[in-house]
Design a protein around this motif. Structure first.
Motif, PDB file in Angstrom:
ATOM      1  N   HIS A  30     -13.503 -35.011  -5.970  1.00  0.00           N
ATOM      2  CA  HIS A  30     -14.711 -35.816  -5.981  1.00  0.00           C
ATOM      3  C   HIS A  30     -15.194 -36.159  -4.578  1.00  0.00           C
ATOM      4  CE1 HIS A  30     -11.432 -38.667  -5.436  1.00  0.00           C
ATOM      5  NE2 HIS A  30     -12.297 -39.579  -5.060  1.00  0.00           N
ATOM      6  N   TYR A  31     -16.363 -36.779  -4.520  1.00  0.00           N
ATOM      7  CA  TYR A  31     -16.933 -37.263  -3.258  1.00  0.00           C
ATOM      8  C   TYR A  31     -17.770 -38.499  -3.575  1.00  0.00           C
ATOM      9  CZ  TYR A  31     -21.380 -35.280  -4.821  1.00  0.00           C
ATOM     10  OH  TYR A  31     -22.519 -35.009  -5.530  1.00  0.00           O
ATOM     11  N   HIS A  32     -18.109 -39.236  -2.548  1.00  0.00           N
ATOM     12  CA  HIS A  32     -18.982 -40.398  -2.685  1.00  0.00           C
ATOM     13  C   HIS A  32     -19.533 -40.746  -1.309  1.00  0.00           C
ATOM     14  CE1 HIS A  32     -15.262 -42.356  -1.349  1.00  0.00           C
ATOM     15  NE2 HIS A  32     -14.673 -41.888  -2.425  1.00  0.00           N
ATOM     16  N   PRO A  33     -20.697 -41.369  -1.239  1.00  0.00           N
ATOM     17  CA  PRO A  33     -21.286 -41.700   0.070  1.00  0.00           C
ATOM     18  C   PRO A  33     -20.546 -42.809   0.799  1.00  0.00           C
ATOM     19  CG  PRO A  33     -22.689 -42.513  -1.715  1.00  0.00           C
ATOM     20  CD  PRO A  33     -21.625 -41.658  -2.356  1.00  0.00           C
ATOM     21  N   GLU A  34     -19.707 -43.563   0.099  1.00  0.00           N
ATOM     22  CA  GLU A  34     -18.966 -44.667   0.713  1.00  0.00           C
ATOM     23  C   GLU A  34     -17.777 -44.151   1.519  1.00  0.00           C
ATOM     24  OE1 GLU A  34     -21.079 -45.957  -2.932  1.00  0.00           O
ATOM     25  OE2 GLU A  34     -19.629 -44.373  -2.516  1.00  0.00           O
ATOM     26  N   ILE A  35     -17.582 -44.694   2.718  1.00  0.00           N
ATOM     27  CA  ILE A  35     -16.395 -44.387   3.522  1.00  0.00           C
ATOM     28  C   ILE A  35     -15.194 -45.067   2.879  1.00  0.00           C
ATOM     29  CG2 ILE A  35     -15.296 -44.719   5.782  1.00  0.00           C
ATOM     30  CD1 ILE A  35     -18.059 -44.451   7.039  1.00  0.00           C
ATOM     31  N   GLU A  36     -14.056 -44.395   2.929  1.00  0.00           N
ATOM     32  CA  GLU A  36     -12.873 -44.855   2.193  1.00  0.00           C
ATOM     33  C   GLU A  36     -11.634 -44.853   3.088  1.00  0.00           C
ATOM     34  OE1 GLU A  36     -12.159 -43.741  -2.145  1.00  0.00           O
ATOM     35  OE2 GLU A  36     -10.885 -42.293  -1.101  1.00  0.00           O
ATOM     36  N   ARG A  82       2.572 -45.473  -5.028  1.00  0.00           N
ATOM     37  CA  ARG A  82       1.757 -46.677  -4.896  1.00  0.00           C
ATOM     38  C   ARG A  82       0.582 -46.388  -3.974  1.00  0.00           C
ATOM     39  NH1 ARG A  82       6.326 -51.038  -3.437  1.00  0.00           N
ATOM     40  NH2 ARG A  82       7.144 -49.216  -2.353  1.00  0.00           N
ATOM     41  N   GLN A  83      -0.566 -46.963  -4.310  1.00  0.00           N
ATOM     42  CA  GLN A  83      -1.765 -46.712  -3.521  1.00  0.00           C
ATOM     43  C   GLN A  83      -2.558 -47.995  -3.293  1.00  0.00           C
ATOM     44  OE1 GLN A  83      -4.054 -42.806  -4.108  1.00  0.00           O
ATOM     45  NE2 GLN A  83      -3.393 -43.291  -6.164  1.00  0.00           N
ATOM     46  N   MET A  84      -3.231 -48.037  -2.164  1.00  0.00           N
ATOM     47  CA  MET A  84      -4.282 -49.018  -1.909  1.00  0.00           C
ATOM     48  C   MET A  84      -5.505 -48.249  -1.426  1.00  0.00           C
ATOM     49  SD  MET A  84      -2.690 -52.438  -0.111  1.00  0.00           S
ATOM     50  CE  MET A  84      -1.934 -51.555   1.259  1.00  0.00           C
ATOM     51  N   VAL A  85      -6.632 -48.491  -2.051  1.00  0.00           N
ATOM     52  CA  VAL A  85      -7.873 -47.815  -1.688  1.00  0.00           C
ATOM     53  C   VAL A  85      -8.905 -48.866  -1.324  1.00  0.00           C
ATOM     54  CG1 VAL A  85      -9.744 -46.323  -2.482  1.00  0.00           C
ATOM     55  CG2 VAL A  85      -7.370 -45.838  -3.166  1.00  0.00           C
ATOM     56  N   LEU A  86      -9.483 -48.725  -0.135  1.00  0.00           N
ATOM     57  CA  LEU A  86     -10.516 -49.643   0.335  1.00  0.00           C
ATOM     58  C   LEU A  86     -11.801 -48.855   0.509  1.00  0.00           C
ATOM     59  CD1 LEU A  86     -10.075 -52.345   3.096  1.00  0.00           C
ATOM     60  CD2 LEU A  86     -12.176 -51.029   2.889  1.00  0.00           C
ATOM     61  N   GLN A  87     -12.814 -49.203  -0.274  1.00  0.00           N
ATOM     62  CA  GLN A  87     -14.092 -48.504  -0.222  1.00  0.00           C
ATOM     63  C   GLN A  87     -15.179 -49.457   0.280  1.00  0.00           C
ATOM     64  OE1 GLN A  87     -14.068 -47.398  -4.368  1.00  0.00           O
ATOM     65  NE2 GLN A  87     -13.395 -45.310  -3.915  1.00  0.00           N
ATOM     66  N   MET A  88     -15.968 -48.982   1.241  1.00  0.00           N
ATOM     67  CA  MET A  88     -16.998 -49.806   1.879  1.00  0.00           C
ATOM     68  C   MET A  88     -18.382 -49.402   1.388  1.00  0.00           C
ATOM     69  SD  MET A  88     -15.431 -49.495   5.736  1.00  0.00           S
ATOM     70  CE  MET A  88     -14.162 -48.233   5.522  1.00  0.00           C
ATOM     71  N   ARG A  89     -19.214 -50.388   1.116  1.00  0.00           N
ATOM     72  CA  ARG A  89     -20.584 -50.068   0.695  1.00  0.00           C
ATOM     73  C   ARG A  89     -21.247 -49.116   1.687  1.00  0.00           C
ATOM     74  NH1 ARG A  89     -23.250 -53.227  -3.237  1.00  0.00           N
ATOM     75  NH2 ARG A  89     -22.148 -55.137  -3.832  1.00  0.00           N
ATOM     76  N   GLU A  90     -22.060 -48.237   1.176  1.00  0.00           N
ATOM     77  CA  GLU A  90     -22.752 -47.261   2.024  1.00  0.00           C
ATOM     78  C   GLU A  90     -23.583 -47.986   3.092  1.00  0.00           C
ATOM     79  OE1 GLU A  90     -25.713 -43.397   1.530  1.00  0.00           O
ATOM     80  OE2 GLU A  90     -25.325 -44.733  -0.171  1.00  0.00           O
ATOM     81  N   ASN A  91     -23.303 -47.660   4.352  1.00  0.00           N
ATOM     82  CA  ASN A  91     -24.043 -48.196   5.505  1.00  0.00           C
ATOM     83  C   ASN A  91     -23.938 -49.711   5.664  1.00  0.00           C
ATOM     84  OD1 ASN A  91     -24.985 -45.596   6.103  1.00  0.00           O
ATOM     85  ND2 ASN A  91     -26.700 -45.837   4.691  1.00  0.00           N
TER      86      ASN A  91
END
Length: 284
Positions: A30-36, A82-91
Motif C-alpha cells: 500500500h501507499y498513502h500521502p501521509e509520512i509514516e 510488536r509495532q508502533m506506527v506514527l502517521q502524520m497528517r499530509e503537509n
C-alpha cells in the motif's frame, strides 16, 4: 493484492496518530500521502519499501515518505511481533517548517524520506523511548515530542537510505502484475525447489519476461530473492529447537555447505554463530 491506497483517518484536533497494528496474515502492499514513522520489533522480518527488499533482525525504525509503496512489516512473521506506527497528517508541518530557518534540518529530513530511511543505534533507542512516551502525553506536549523526535532523526548519522531512486507511487502505477501472487508463491514453496516457469505462467508472463519484470521491481533475480527469503526464515528456525542441519533442509537447501556459505554472505556470520549470539540475548 495489487497496490492499494490506504485512507487514513485522524481524530479531530490531532495532527498525527500513533497506534499498534497487527496484519500478520494480510498482504497489504500500500501507499498513502501521509509520512509514516514505524518501529517494528521481531526476532526476524523482511521490509519492502519502494524497490528495496531486505531483512532486519531484532528491530527496525523506519521513516517512510509520502506515497512510497510499502508492505506491512509483520507480513508472514511467525514469531512474536510488536509495532508502533506514527502517521502524520499530509503537509501538517509544512506551513510551520518552511518559513522557519530553525526547522531546516527537519525539512530536509522529510524531503529525503521518499528514499525510505532506516535508523539504528542510539538514535533508534532514544526515538523509541520517546514514541512510547507520546502515548501518555496531552495533545500539545505530544506535538512538541514529535518535533523533538524529528529533530533527533534529522541530526542522526545512524541512518541508511534504502532506495537510491524515486519509487513513489507514480512509478508503480504502471505495474499491472500482482506482487502479492509472487510473495504468496514464495512463502508457500520456499522449502521446496521453486519453479520460475510455474510462477511466470501464474502471472501470465513468459519466463524471460517474468525474470526481467522481477529484476526491475526488486533489483534482485528471482533466485536471489528466494534465497534471501530462505535465509530470513532460517534465522527464525535457528532460534527455536532445530539444529543447523535440520534448518538447512527445512528452508529448502539441499547442501549444508552451500547453506552455511550463503548464510554467512547474507548475515555476516555462520548459522551456528548467529544462533549462539542471539539465543544468548533471548535467554539472558
Amino acid at each position: 493484492m495489487k497496490i492499494q491506497k490506504e485512507i487514513i483517518d485522524f481524530e479531530k484536533g490531532k495532527s498525527f496518530k500513533l497506534f499498534s497494528p497487527s496484519l500478520k496474515d494480510c498482504f497489504f502492499w500500500h501507499y498513502h500521502p501521509e509520512i509514516e514513522l514505524v518501529y517494528v520489533e521481531a526476532i526476524n522480518g523482511i521490509r519492502h519499501i519502494g524497490k528495496d527488499i531486505s531483512g532486519f533482525t531484532n528491530s527496525d525504525l523506519l521513516l517512510i515518505g509520502s506515497n512510497v509503496p510499502h508492505l506491512n512489516f509483520d507480513y508472514k512473521i511467525q514469531t512474536e511481533c510488536r509495532q508502533m506506527v506514527l502517521q502524520m497528517r499530509e503537509n501538517f508541518l509544512q506551513d510551520i517548517i518552511d518559513p522557519v530557518p530553525e526547522f531546516d534540518d527537519i525539512r530536509q529530513l522529510l524531503e529525503r524520506s521518499y528514499l525510505g530511511l532506516s535508523f539504528s543505534g542510539d538514535t533508534k533507542r532514544i526515538v523509541v523511548e520517546k514514541m512510547h512516551s507520546l502515548m501518555t502525553t496531552g495533545n500539545f506536549d505530544s506535538l512538541i515530542g514529535l518535533i523533538e523526535i524529528l529533530q533527533i532523526l534529522a541530526n542522526s548519522n545512524e541512518v541508511k537510505e534504502l532506495n537510491n531512486e524515486d519509487t513513489r507511487i507514480k512509478w508503480f502505477l504502471n505495474d499491472k502484475i500482482r506482487m502479492g501472487t509472487i510473495y504468496d508463491y514464495i512463502h508457500e514453496n520456499y522449502d521446496k525447489k521453486t519453479n520460475v516457469n510455474h510462477i511466470a505462467a501464474t502471472v501470465n508472463l513468459s519466463t524471460a519476461a517474468f525474470c526481467r519484470y522481477f529484476k526491475k521491481q526488486t533489483n534482485m533475480t528471482f533466485t536471489d530473492f528466494v534465497n534471501n527469503y530462505r535465509i530470513n526464515q532460517a534465522k527464525i528456525f535457528l532460534l527455536k529447537d532445530s539444529s543447523v542441519t535440520e534448518v538447512c533442509f527445512q528452508v529448502g537447501f539441499e547442501s549444508l555447505s552451500y547453506f552455511n556459505k550463503l548464510f554467512k554472505q547474507h548475515v555476516g556470520e555462520t548459522p551456528s554463530e548467529f544462533r549462539k549470539k542471539h539465543l544468548a540475548k533471548i535467554e539472558g
